[in-house]
Design a protein around this motif. Structure first.
Motif, mmCIF file in Angstrom:
data_model
loop_
_atom_site.group_PDB
_atom_site.id
_atom_site.type_symbol
_atom_site.label_atom_id
_atom_site.label_comp_id
_atom_site.label_asym_id
_atom_site.label_seq_id
_atom_site.Cartn_x
_atom_site.Cartn_y
_atom_site.Cartn_z
ATOM 1 N N GLY A 126 0.815 -1.210 0.000
ATOM 2 C CA GLY A 126 0.000 0.000 0.000
ATOM 3 C C GLY A 126 0.846 1.257 0.000
ATOM 4 O O GLY A 126 0.554 2.232 -0.699
ATOM 5 N N LEU A 127 1.924 1.252 0.791
ATOM 6 C CA LEU A 127 2.834 2.402 0.825
ATOM 7 C C LEU A 127 3.472 2.631 -0.547
ATOM 8 O O LEU A 127 3.532 3.767 -1.036
ATOM 9 C CB LEU A 127 3.928 2.175 1.872
ATOM 10 C CG LEU A 127 3.482 2.178 3.338
ATOM 11 C CD1 LEU A 127 4.610 1.698 4.237
ATOM 12 C CD2 LEU A 127 3.025 3.565 3.760
ATOM 13 N N LEU A 128 3.943 1.555 -1.172
ATOM 14 C CA LEU A 128 4.582 1.672 -2.483
ATOM 15 C C LEU A 128 3.594 2.136 -3.552
ATOM 16 O O LEU A 128 3.897 3.036 -4.348
ATOM 17 C CB LEU A 128 5.193 0.333 -2.889
ATOM 18 C CG LEU A 128 6.410 -0.130 -2.079
ATOM 19 C CD1 LEU A 128 6.763 -1.572 -2.421
ATOM 20 C CD2 LEU A 128 7.609 0.775 -2.333
ATOM 21 N N PHE A 129 2.410 1.541 -3.577
ATOM 22 C CA PHE A 129 1.425 1.912 -4.587
ATOM 23 C C PHE A 129 0.875 3.306 -4.333
ATOM 24 O O PHE A 129 0.547 4.025 -5.283
ATOM 25 C CB PHE A 129 0.289 0.881 -4.627
ATOM 26 C CG PHE A 129 0.598 -0.303 -5.508
ATOM 27 C CD1 PHE A 129 -0.205 -0.604 -6.586
ATOM 28 C CD2 PHE A 129 1.699 -1.118 -5.262
ATOM 29 C CE1 PHE A 129 0.076 -1.691 -7.409
ATOM 30 C CE2 PHE A 129 1.997 -2.199 -6.067
ATOM 31 C CZ PHE A 129 1.187 -2.491 -7.152
ATOM 32 N N GLY A 130 0.763 3.720 -3.075
ATOM 33 C CA GLY A 130 0.336 5.084 -2.775
ATOM 34 C C GLY A 130 1.362 6.097 -3.245
ATOM 35 O O GLY A 130 1.018 7.155 -3.797
ATOM 36 N N TRP A 131 2.641 5.779 -3.030
ATOM 37 C CA TRP A 131 3.711 6.671 -3.500
ATOM 38 C C TRP A 131 3.704 6.749 -5.028
ATOM 39 O O TRP A 131 3.806 7.838 -5.605
ATOM 40 C CB TRP A 131 5.062 6.157 -3.002
ATOM 41 C CG TRP A 131 6.223 6.873 -3.622
ATOM 42 C CD1 TRP A 131 6.748 8.074 -3.262
ATOM 43 C CD2 TRP A 131 6.993 6.416 -4.760
ATOM 44 N NE1 TRP A 131 7.797 8.403 -4.085
ATOM 45 C CE2 TRP A 131 7.971 7.407 -5.016
ATOM 46 C CE3 TRP A 131 6.957 5.283 -5.558
ATOM 47 C CZ2 TRP A 131 8.887 7.288 -6.042
ATOM 48 C CZ3 TRP A 131 7.866 5.166 -6.587
ATOM 49 C CH2 TRP A 131 8.822 6.149 -6.818
ATOM 50 N N TYR A 132 3.558 5.607 -5.701
ATOM 51 C CA TYR A 132 3.573 5.601 -7.162
ATOM 52 C C TYR A 132 2.373 6.370 -7.711
ATOM 53 O O TYR A 132 2.497 7.112 -8.695
ATOM 54 C CB TYR A 132 3.559 4.166 -7.676
ATOM 55 C CG TYR A 132 3.690 4.071 -9.181
ATOM 56 C CD1 TYR A 132 4.934 4.227 -9.786
ATOM 57 C CD2 TYR A 132 2.579 3.829 -9.979
ATOM 58 C CE1 TYR A 132 5.062 4.156 -11.167
ATOM 59 C CE2 TYR A 132 2.694 3.758 -11.360
ATOM 60 C CZ TYR A 132 3.939 3.920 -11.941
ATOM 61 O OH TYR A 132 4.055 3.858 -13.320
#
Length: 563
Positions: free
Chosen positions: A425-431
């Protein structure tokens, strides 16, 4: 009772939603200044319903928790990655202190009350709400060289200790993080969350849903031409100073609309519509003519659109440079309302440097906005649809990460489905913050995932463990339960004191998020988020939560070794 048991046997989802409905109803009740909240309320109601006898699939719990923790990570991804670095040292220290104090508490109590290794490990797993301890402790028990029946007895005691203490492990963390910590700090979580958000926004005014300024900066007004007769449209527009620009959007002559061109000369009695900065539109009244309340056909539809900046002509430059280089054709009829980076507003100062992926909010007619967007970047079209391709892949990746097991000696370490979904979730939110044309998830959808996911997860825990916990307490007395209470509360209090007086936490919202994460206390974090009303507690929680999943998992073999 038999009727209820039969209903729940045929349809266990009824018990789940009944727990949610009853829990949120109880959670709204005020006991003085104390309020349970929906998550804790759902847990209590689920324990009560479990006494009837409810069997609910463990997969339901896993799915609900994955939805909750992924949504939390997605909302906080941009802010989380910006916060990594030296600023994270406090969160690392918090997670270490809680794990160490939790281990010492369990070992001391086990020796004081003569608990066997299995029961001590189960109390650690339940009191600290870290289910992974069950697995690491059970594996460690199997390597002690004991007889098979003794190993089986000890491993059974792990489950007993866990069942008796897990429910208060969740509930007690809510009491400390949501109720006790704000009183200890002398400030509410909500007030400090608002304060931290204001500091983050650097003074930029942000309006909530349904809020609008009484005197908006951008306005439209209609005038009957008098003093401006004989002057061209371009001449009138050029009288506006920096920061008070306006444009003439419509002209009506002799009752008919005519095309607006820069060299069009206005005549006495013409009707014109001015749109732009309020200061400029109001100031222009004296040099144009008499203001009119309305005039048929003179209205024009203006829109506000977000545009992702990705043109090399704008990225890497200061606002002052962009203003100086932008041509009149690009700027005409376009007004910048604000600019955001990673969903956080930036001040529109002349020295603000624009980066690729920043989002500028533009105001103007749709035709003007489309013209400007071609030079700036990509228009973000508002939508209430969720991009399930993007988020489905995000959840798949997170759950796959959760399957990875790294062994340190004989100790298996894994993020589990929760830790994997959080990281994804953190990675996809950043992307998503860098590519806003994909991955849409409306705020309402994200809120539903968080609320339903967490409360549903906690309710399933209560339905699965409540009956066994109550029966064990009834047959074995309250000693195991009370020891679990101490294991839950004491490490939290020690860590809270350490955070306040050694690490110098001075914001209740940030502190509560870090404390909840250091205990991997998801129900407590859900209530902290609810009290905060924004995402301020999420970043410290995400850091300490990831560390706690590792540190607390390691406690299983250590409790077996020292208890």
């Amino acid at each position: 009772m038999n009727l209820l048991h039969e209903i729940f046997r045929q349809s266990p989802e009824i018990a789940l939603f009944l727990s949610l409905a009853g829990g949120y109803a109880i959670g709204k009740i005020q006991f003085g200044k104390f309020q349970l909240g929906g998550v804790a309320g759902s847990l209590l109601v689920a324990v009560l319903i479990s006494q009837v006898g409810v069997s609910i699939d463990n997969g339901v719990k896993s799915v609900l928790f994955a939805l909750f923790i992924y949504a939390v990570g997605f909302e906080s991804g941009p802010q989380f990655f910006r916060s990594l670095g030296r600023h994270s040292l406090r969160e690392i220290a918090m997670a270490v202190v809680l794990a160490v104090s939790g281990l010492l508490t369990v070992v001391v109590l086990a020796r004081m009350f003569g608990l066997d290794k299995g029961l001590a490990a189960g109390i650690a797993a339940g009191g600290l709400t870290q289910s992974a301890i069950i697995g690491t402790a059970s594996a460690a028990l199997g390597k002690l060289g004991l007889a098979a029946d003794e190993v089986q007895r000890l491993q059974g005691n792990v489950a007993v200790g866990y069942a008796v203490t897990y429910i208060f492990g969740s509930f007690g963390a809510i009491i400390v993080c949501v109720n006790l910590l704000p009183k200890f700090m002398g400030r509410s979580i909500r007030d400090d969350a608002i304060k931290a958000e204001a500091e983050m926004l650097a003074g930029v005014q942000v309006y909530g849903p349904g809020q609008h300024p009484a005197a908006p900066d951008l306005v439209g007004r209609i005038y009957r031409v008098g003093a401006a007769a004989g002057r061209t449209v371009a001449e009138i527009e050029q009288t506006a100073s920096e920061g008070s620009a306006f444009t003439i959007e419509r002209v009506k002559r002799a009752g008919k609309l005519i095309g607006v061109q820069p060299q069009l000369k206005l005549r006495d009695g013409d009707t014109v519509l001015l749109v732009g900065r309020r200061a400029g539109v109001v100031a222009a009244a004296g040099s144009i003519g008499t203001e009119m309340q309305s005039s048929a056909g003179m209205d024009v539809v203006v829109v506000t659109r977000d545009v992702t900046i990705n043109s090399p002509e704008f990225t890497g430059k200061m606002v002052a440079e962009i203003k100086a280089s932008a041509g009149a054709d690009l700027r005409h009829g376009i007004y910048v309302v604000g600019i955001k980076r990673a969903d956080k507003p930036l001040p529109l100062a002349l020295d603000t440097v624009i980066e690729a992926g920043d989002v500028v909010t533009l105001y103007g007619t749709d035709q003007d906005l489309q013209r400007a967007a071609k030079s700036i970047g990509t228009v973000i079209v508002p939508s209430d649809k969720t991009d399930f391709v993007f988020h489905g892949l995000g959840l798949v990746l997170g759950l796959l990460i959760g399957l990875i097991v790294v062994r340190i000696g004989s100790i298996p370490l894994t993020l589990g489905s929760g830790g994997g979904a959080l990281l994804s979730g953190l990675l996809f939110g950043w992307y998503r913050s860098r590519n806003l044309a994909i991955g849409n998830m409306p705020t309402a959808a994200s809120t539903l995932l968080r609320d339903l996911g967490l409360a549903g997860f906690v309710a399933v825990v209560g339905l699965q463990s409540g009956l066994q916990a109550v029966q064990t307490i009834a047959t074995s007395g309250l000693s195991i339960f009370l020891i679990g209470v101490v294991v839950t509360i004491l490490p939290l209090l020690i860590t809270m004191l350490f955070g306040r007086y050694v690490l110098k936490y001075d914001n209740s919202a940030i502190f509560a998020g870090a404390l909840a994460g250091s205990r991997s206390a998801n129900p407590a974090f859900g209530e902290v988020l609810d009290k905060a009303g924004n995402s301020i507690p999420t970043t410290p929680f995400a850091i300490t939560y990831a560390l706690a999943n590792v540190f607390l998992t390691l406690l299983g073999p250590l409790v077996v070794a020292f208890a």
